[in-house]
Design a protein around this motif. Structure first.
Motif, short mmCIF file in Angstrom:
data_model
loop_
_atom_site.label_atom_id
_atom_site.label_comp_id
_atom_site.label_asym_id
_atom_site.label_seq_id
_atom_site.Cartn_x
_atom_site.Cartn_y
_atom_site.Cartn_z
N TYR A 51 0.84 -1.19 0.00
CA TYR A 51 0.00 0.00 0.00
C TYR A 51 0.88 1.25 0.00
CZ TYR A 51 -3.35 -3.49 1.64
OH TYR A 51 -4.12 -4.61 1.77
N LEU A 52 0.49 2.21 -0.81
CA LEU A 52 1.24 3.44 -0.96
C LEU A 52 0.46 4.63 -0.38
CD1 LEU A 52 2.55 2.95 -4.60
CD2 LEU A 52 3.71 2.41 -2.46
N PRO A 53 1.14 5.71 -0.06
CA PRO A 53 0.46 6.89 0.48
C PRO A 53 -0.68 7.35 -0.42
CG PRO A 53 2.82 7.13 0.71
CD PRO A 53 2.61 5.89 -0.12
N GLY A 54 -1.77 7.72 0.21
CA GLY A 54 -2.95 8.18 -0.52
C GLY A 54 -4.03 7.13 -0.63
N SER A 55 -3.69 5.87 -0.39
CA SER A 55 -4.70 4.81 -0.45
C SER A 55 -5.41 4.67 0.89
CB SER A 55 -4.06 3.47 -0.83
OG SER A 55 -3.25 3.00 0.24
N ASN A 56 -6.62 4.16 0.84
CA ASN A 56 -7.39 3.95 2.08
C ASN A 56 -6.68 2.98 3.01
OD1 ASN A 56 -9.45 5.68 1.29
ND2 ASN A 56 -10.66 4.04 0.34
N GLU A 57 -6.12 1.91 2.44
CA GLU A 57 -5.48 0.91 3.28
C GLU A 57 -4.17 1.43 3.88
OE1 GLU A 57 -6.90 -2.31 4.06
OE2 GLU A 57 -8.48 -0.98 3.36
N PHE A 58 -3.46 2.27 3.15
CA PHE A 58 -2.26 2.87 3.73
C PHE A 58 -2.65 3.75 4.92
CE2 PHE A 58 0.84 6.24 4.25
CZ PHE A 58 2.04 5.56 4.24
N ASN A 59 -3.70 4.53 4.74
CA ASN A 59 -4.15 5.38 5.84
C ASN A 59 -4.60 4.55 7.03
OD1 ASN A 59 -3.66 7.64 4.26
ND2 ASN A 59 -5.77 7.79 3.54
N LEU A 60 -5.33 3.47 6.75
CA LEU A 60 -5.80 2.60 7.83
C LEU A 60 -4.62 1.95 8.56
CD1 LEU A 60 -8.24 1.29 9.25
CD2 LEU A 60 -8.16 -0.52 7.52
N SER A 61 -3.65 1.51 7.83
CA SER A 61 -2.52 0.80 8.43
C SER A 61 -1.62 1.72 9.25
CB SER A 61 -1.69 0.11 7.35
OG SER A 61 -1.01 1.06 6.54
N THR A 62 -1.57 2.99 8.91
CA THR A 62 -0.64 3.91 9.57
C THR A 62 -1.32 4.81 10.59
OG1 THR A 62 -0.89 5.48 7.73
CG2 THR A 62 0.97 3.93 7.63
N THR A 63 -2.64 4.74 10.70
CA THR A 63 -3.35 5.53 11.71
C THR A 63 -3.16 4.88 13.07
OG1 THR A 63 -5.02 6.28 10.14
CG2 THR A 63 -5.58 6.41 12.46
N ARG A 64 -2.72 5.66 14.03
CA ARG A 64 -2.38 5.12 15.34
C ARG A 64 -3.28 5.69 16.42
NH1 ARG A 64 2.31 2.28 15.18
NH2 ARG A 64 2.64 2.43 17.42
N TRP A 65 -3.34 4.97 17.53
CA TRP A 65 -4.13 5.39 18.67
C TRP A 65 -3.60 6.70 19.24
CZ3 TRP A 65 -2.71 4.71 24.13
CH2 TRP A 65 -3.78 5.01 25.01
N SER A 66 -2.29 6.87 19.27
CA SER A 66 -1.68 8.12 19.71
C SER A 66 -0.90 8.73 18.55
CB SER A 66 -0.75 7.90 20.89
OG SER A 66 -0.14 9.11 21.30
N THR A 67 -1.13 10.01 18.29
CA THR A 67 -0.51 10.66 17.14
C THR A 67 0.86 11.23 17.45
OG1 THR A 67 -1.58 12.77 17.66
CG2 THR A 67 -2.77 11.25 16.20
N LEU A 68 1.27 11.27 18.71
CA LEU A 68 2.56 11.87 19.07
C LEU A 68 3.71 10.95 18.65
CD1 LEU A 68 3.96 14.27 20.49
CD2 LEU A 68 3.93 12.90 22.59
N ASP A 69 4.64 11.49 17.88
CA ASP A 69 5.83 10.75 17.47
C ASP A 69 5.48 9.41 16.83
OD1 ASP A 69 7.69 12.68 18.23
OD2 ASP A 69 7.70 11.99 20.29
N ALA A 70 4.53 9.43 15.92
CA ALA A 70 4.19 8.21 15.19
C ALA A 70 5.31 7.86 14.21
CB ALA A 70 2.87 8.40 14.44
N PRO A 71 5.48 6.59 13.86
CA PRO A 71 6.48 6.23 12.86
C PRO A 71 6.18 6.90 11.53
CG PRO A 71 5.60 4.28 13.97
CD PRO A 71 4.74 5.43 14.36
N ASN A 72 7.22 7.28 10.83
CA ASN A 72 7.07 7.85 9.49
C ASN A 72 7.40 6.77 8.48
OD1 ASN A 72 8.84 9.20 7.10
ND2 ASN A 72 7.06 10.43 7.58
N VAL A 73 6.41 6.31 7.75
CA VAL A 73 6.63 5.25 6.76
C VAL A 73 6.16 5.71 5.40
CG1 VAL A 73 6.46 3.42 8.50
CG2 VAL A 73 4.42 4.10 7.23
#
Length: 503
Positions: A51-73
């Motif tokens: 999944y690449l940036p801009g796709s729904n699944e990329f957004n779903l996979s990278t959305t985290r419970w806490s937004t502070l210092d989330a991994p950058n992928v």
């Protein structure tokens, strides 16, 4: 854009041709070299996805419970087989790209923010729950969530230790020990492990058990040594299907009375009954008290239809403003305590959720008053922090303490209470972030100073991220030496250094 394996080359070419010039000097450019993503795709099974940036699944996979210092992928790989995990690790190593495995996305520790322009290995599809024919073990996929495990086992008349939150994975908490409602009977989540399939830092797949020297580290510091693609764990016949709860809400005037009563009637100097669990938290409820936080308190009892009056009477005598009772079975506990899939803690709402944990032996009622007053006054002064909670968890310890302390990397088997301010806010600049951090640390330090403990023991799965390695994994020199020796042996290049890393 979702990149199915057969279309990876075409899709990546289209994606890369649209990159602005400013992206050409970043690691993202490495994915746009000839044979990059298409090369990875060709190494994966037909069921895997990229999944690449801009796709729904990329957004779903990278959305985290806490937004502070989330991994950058910059790319997500969803493996369908354990070999897909191994090939992704090898691919990342060949190109010098960091990688991180993600299950439910609830790890809030700030150290994961060290991943820059990396690959996320999203474990979602590795979610099997397979009960052995002899009914003594279950094999769990590396991405399986707690609710799936609990529900599947329950239908078969079985159970095992899981965390109390339905949306959290088994292995996320388990690799750091893993507390749960059944730990008084059976020990921690990690104490149930029998064997596991592990992708190590070099991309090799290994099956390990207690005959491996690495086994010790995987039970408490496992995030530092590999990606577990599956684990076989002990399971048990359900002997006590019924559970009951009694909940109370108290106002701030009852802080000393409540926590003194918990000490005297539930904790009992470390002798909390094996079938009793207590759980409380400070939170704002303007309908009950428009000015100050109130205290929600639960008593849970295994094997009962009504919580025994000998446990509830001291709290009823305090005069709670609200009291409620109910009964059902083990699978309903997350709903009662507000940790079900549909409950607020399981929602990823774009908020910062930071915890500042400390393990305690007992409640110091004077310190409980001090942290309550500070929590209350700060939330009044900084309304942006009004959604914060202060959590106090008291699990029975019989099963935990039955395991020799030196036999696993989990270091805190004699601590009775798991305590954590949970500071919640919508990120709005460095000033608010600093204020939130200061509040969490002040609250934790008040409790630490009053505890009389020599070391600040912090549960690694709740960690903020700026604690020390000794805080996370125990201060004993032999523990620290053993962890470093194993790290040097199995991950000398420090590929797994983003979740509470060992130096």
């Amino acid at each position: 854009m979702e990149v199915a394996i057969g279309l990876a080359g075409w899709a990546m070419g289209s994606f890369c041709s649209s990159l602005p010039a400013s992206a050409h000097d970043t690691l993202l450019n490495r994915f746009c070299q000839r044979d990059s993503v298409s090369g990875l795709a060709n190494r994966l099974s037909s069921g895997a996805h990229i999944y690449l940036p801009g796709s729904n699944e990329f957004n779903l996979s990278t959305t985290r419970w806490s937004t502070l210092d989330a991994p950058n992928v910059t790319i997500t790989v969803e493996p369908a087989t354990e070999n897909d995990v191994a090939e992704t690790v090898k691919y990342a190593n060949e190109r010098g790209i960091p990688f991180i495995a993600v299950n439910g996305g609830h790890g809030a520790i700030t150290t994961v923010g060290g991943v820059k322009n990396g690959i996320e290995i999203w474990m979602r599809s590795l979610n099997k729950v397979a009960i052995a024919k002899d009914g003594k073990t279950v094999t769990l996929g590396g991405g399986v969530l707690a609710k799936s495990v609990t529900d599947t086992l329950w239908r078969a008349g079985k159970q095992t230790v899981t965390g109390g939150c339905e949306c959290v994975s088994i292995l996320g908490p388990g690799l750091g020990g893993g507390h749960g409602f059944l730990q008084g009977r059976y020990g921690l989540i990690s104490d149930q492990f029998v064997s596991m399939n592990l992708v190590r830092a070099d991309g090799s797949i290994n099956t390990i058990d207690r005959t491996s020297d690495l086994w010790w580290a995987m039970q408490g510091a496992g995030h530092n040594f590999g990606i577990v693609t599956s684990v076989t764990s002990k399971i048990y016949d359900v002997k006590y299907p019924n559970w009951a709860y009694q909940s109370f809400i108290f106002t701030g005037k009852d802080v000393e009375g409540l926590y003194g009563a918990i000490n005297d009637h539930l904790l009992k100097n470390g002798n909390q009954p094996v079938n009793i669990m207590e759980y409380s938290f400070f939170f704002n409820s303007p309908d009950i008290d428009p000015k100050n936080p109130v205290i929600m308190f639960f008593i849970l009892q295994e094997g009962a239809d009504v919580v025994d009056e000998k446990y509830t009477a001291p709290f009823t005598a305090l005069g709670p403003v609200v009291s409620q009772a109910g009964a059902g079975d083990y699978t309903q506990i997350p709903e009662w305590t507000g940790n079900a899939l549909t409950s607020p803690p399981c929602q990823k709402s774009g908020l910062v959720n930071t915890r500042f944990p400390i393990d305690l032996k007992t409640y110091n009622t004077k310190a409980q008053r001090e942290v309550y007053d500070l929590f209350s006054s700060t939330l009044r002064q900084i309304p942006a922090l009004n959604g914060s909670l202060f959590l106090f968890e008291g699990y029975p310890l019989q099963g935990v303490q039955a395991i020799p302390s030196d036999s696993t990397a989990y270091p805190f088997r004699d601590n009775h209470l798991l305590v954590a301010p949970l500071i919640i806010y919508k990120w709005n600049g460095d000033k608010l972030e600093k204020q939130a951090k200061e509040l969490g640390e002040k609250l934790r330090q008040i409790l630490f100073k009053a505890s009389g403990m020599k070391e600040l023991d912090t549960y690694v799965n709740y960690a903020f991220g700026e604690e020390t390695v000794k805080n996370w994994y125990g201060s004993e020199k032999w523990r620290q030496d053993k962890l470093r020796q194993l790290k040097d042996k199995y991950d000398p290049k420090r590929k797994f250094s983003f979740y509470a890393p060992i130096a």
